[in-house]
Design an enzyme around this catalytic site. Structure first.
Site, short mmCIF file in Angstrom:
data_model
loop_
_atom_site.label_atom_id
_atom_site.label_comp_id
_atom_site.label_asym_id
_atom_site.label_seq_id
_atom_site.Cartn_x
_atom_site.Cartn_y
_atom_site.Cartn_z
N TYR A 155 -4.75 -26.53 6.29
CA TYR A 155 -3.51 -25.84 6.68
C TYR A 155 -3.74 -25.03 7.96
O TYR A 155 -2.83 -24.84 8.76
CB TYR A 155 -3.02 -24.95 5.53
CG TYR A 155 -1.55 -24.60 5.61
CD1 TYR A 155 -0.57 -25.60 5.63
CD2 TYR A 155 -1.14 -23.27 5.68
CE1 TYR A 155 0.77 -25.27 5.71
CE2 TYR A 155 0.21 -22.94 5.75
CZ TYR A 155 1.16 -23.95 5.77
OH TYR A 155 2.49 -23.62 5.85
N LYS A 162 2.10 -18.66 9.38
CA LYS A 162 2.90 -18.18 8.24
C LYS A 162 2.61 -16.70 7.96
O LYS A 162 3.51 -15.96 7.54
CB LYS A 162 2.62 -19.02 6.99
CG LYS A 162 3.16 -20.45 7.07
CD LYS A 162 4.66 -20.52 7.31
CE LYS A 162 5.23 -21.91 7.06
NZ LYS A 162 6.61 -22.04 7.55
P1 NAP Z 1 10.99 -30.84 7.30
O1 NAP Z 1 12.03 -31.52 6.51
O2 NAP Z 1 10.16 -31.69 8.22
O3 NAP Z 1 11.66 -29.64 8.10
C1 NAP Z 1 11.00 -28.98 9.17
C2 NAP Z 1 12.05 -28.70 10.19
O4 NAP Z 1 11.54 -27.93 11.30
C3 NAP Z 1 12.61 -30.00 10.78
O5 NAP Z 1 14.00 -29.99 10.68
C4 NAP Z 1 12.13 -29.92 12.21
O6 NAP Z 1 12.95 -30.61 13.10
C5 NAP Z 1 12.19 -28.43 12.44
N1 NAP Z 1 11.56 -28.09 13.71
C6 NAP Z 1 10.28 -28.33 14.11
N2 NAP Z 1 10.13 -27.92 15.39
C7 NAP Z 1 11.33 -27.42 15.79
C8 NAP Z 1 11.83 -26.85 16.98
N3 NAP Z 1 11.05 -26.71 18.07
N4 NAP Z 1 13.12 -26.42 17.02
C9 NAP Z 1 13.91 -26.55 15.94
N5 NAP Z 1 13.52 -27.10 14.79
C10 NAP Z 1 12.23 -27.53 14.72
O7 NAP Z 1 9.93 -30.10 6.37
P2 NAP Z 1 10.07 -28.95 5.24
O8 NAP Z 1 8.83 -29.07 4.47
O9 NAP Z 1 11.39 -29.00 4.61
O10 NAP Z 1 9.93 -27.61 6.12
C11 NAP Z 1 10.86 -26.55 6.09
C12 NAP Z 1 10.12 -25.22 6.02
O11 NAP Z 1 9.52 -25.10 4.73
C13 NAP Z 1 8.99 -25.05 7.02
O12 NAP Z 1 8.97 -23.72 7.49
C14 NAP Z 1 7.76 -25.32 6.18
O13 NAP Z 1 6.59 -24.72 6.71
C15 NAP Z 1 8.20 -24.67 4.89
N6 NAP Z 1 7.41 -25.02 3.70
C16 NAP Z 1 7.23 -26.33 3.37
C17 NAP Z 1 6.49 -26.63 2.23
C18 NAP Z 1 6.26 -28.06 1.85
O14 NAP Z 1 5.36 -28.32 1.03
N7 NAP Z 1 7.01 -29.00 2.32
C19 NAP Z 1 5.94 -25.61 1.44
C20 NAP Z 1 6.15 -24.28 1.81
C21 NAP Z 1 6.89 -24.01 2.95
P3 NAP Z 1 12.31 -31.93 13.81
O15 NAP Z 1 11.85 -32.83 12.71
O16 NAP Z 1 13.41 -32.45 14.61
O17 NAP Z 1 11.16 -31.45 14.66
#
Ligand code: NAP
Length: 260
Positions: A155, A162
């Protein structure tokens, strides 16, 4: 009547129908909220627009949070369409793939800058730009992960980002609290999304997770959506600056020993 009837807000971070932000959007839609969505680039627009339209969104705008011009443009459009907003969902994170495998020691200056800017500073930038759009009792949430507090293999720099995001959330909660605006974070357990697929070993971490949790299960975007609903509704009216874990209890376990 739905919990969010008459409330309007922005959701940033829907990439596709597996996104945590989409789980949140569905819960908010169910309870009567009106939402605007953002995307980055044309490829993502093709995925996001139909999802946004399926929940009747009146605003679907491009916004790369690395650009102040994009953020300003988004807020100008939001003002035109919604006037004030009652909530904002920040579900955005990014780090170069090379930074999310192997030794933390190989973190580069540029990789550190990008991860911190896109994943942590973006919350500050968005709230700064939305400041005079936020209703007096608005609620803002961001998404974080326990790798900010404890070491999770691969990570790496995202754990540092984070940690910065969580601290920023607390400072923002203190700054905006006097006028009634609340800011909280949800710390989600692993969910299989596009962003997660960039982390080396994620599949195996996801597989092992359920067994290590008190509830013996994985969590879903729907679980996160329901907690988001609570944090964005008046039911959590006295809660701000908190990190709420949606992880089937994983974070309370010190050592996971096999049974028998
Ligand atoms: P996801 O569907 O890939 O969403 C991540 C989002 O961030 C995408 O819509 C991506 O857009 C956007 N993003 C990245 N760079 C960007 C930029 N420069 N400007 C605007 N948007 C941008 O993945 P997710 O897991 O749902 O992630 C959402 C949040 O949850 C994140 O903060 C992640 O760290 C957090 N989280 C995830 C998990 C997990 O296990 N999945 C666990 C805990 C927390 P593009 O694809 O167009 O770049």
């Amino acid at each position: 009547m739905g919990l969010l009837e008459g409330k309007k807000g922005l959701i940033l971070g829907v990439a596709n129908d597996h996104s945590i932000a989409w789980g949140i959007a569905q819960a908010l839609h169910r309870e009567g909220a009106e939402m605007g969505f953002t995307y980055v680039g044309e490829a993502l627009e093709r995925r996001v627009r139909p999802l946004a339209e399926s929940v009747g969104a009146r605003l679907v705008e491009p916004c790369d949070v690395g650009s102040d011009a994009d953020i300003d443009e988004l807020m100008a459009r939001t003002r035109e369409v919604f006037g004030q907003i009652d909530f904002l969902v920040h579900a955005i994170a990014f780090a170069n793939r090379d930074e999310l495998s192997g030794s933390f020691l190989k973190t580069t200056r540029e990789g550190f800058r990008i991860a911190l800017e896109i994943s942590a500073y973006s919350l500050i930038a968005l709230m700064k730009a939305a400041d005079d759009l936020l209703a007096p009792d608005a609620s803002v949430i961001t998404l974080t992960y326990h790798g900010s507090q404890q070491v999770v293999p691969n990570y790496n720099v995202m754990g540092v980002a984070k940690a910065a995001l969580e601290a920023s959330m607390r400072y923002l909660a203190a700054d905006l609290g006097p006028r009634g605006v609340r800011v909280n974070a949800i710390s989600a357990g692993p969910v299989r999304t596009l962003a997660a697929s960039g982390i080396a070993g994620f599949r195996s971490l996801h597989r092992q997770f359920a067994e290590a949790t008190p509830l013996r299960r994985n969590i879903t975007a729907e679980d996160v959506g329901n907690t988001a609903l609570w944090l964005l509704s008046d039911l959590s009216g006295a809660v701000t600056g908190e990190i709420v874990y949606v992880d089937a209890g994983f974070n309370i376990i010190g050592l996971s020993a096999g049974e028998g």
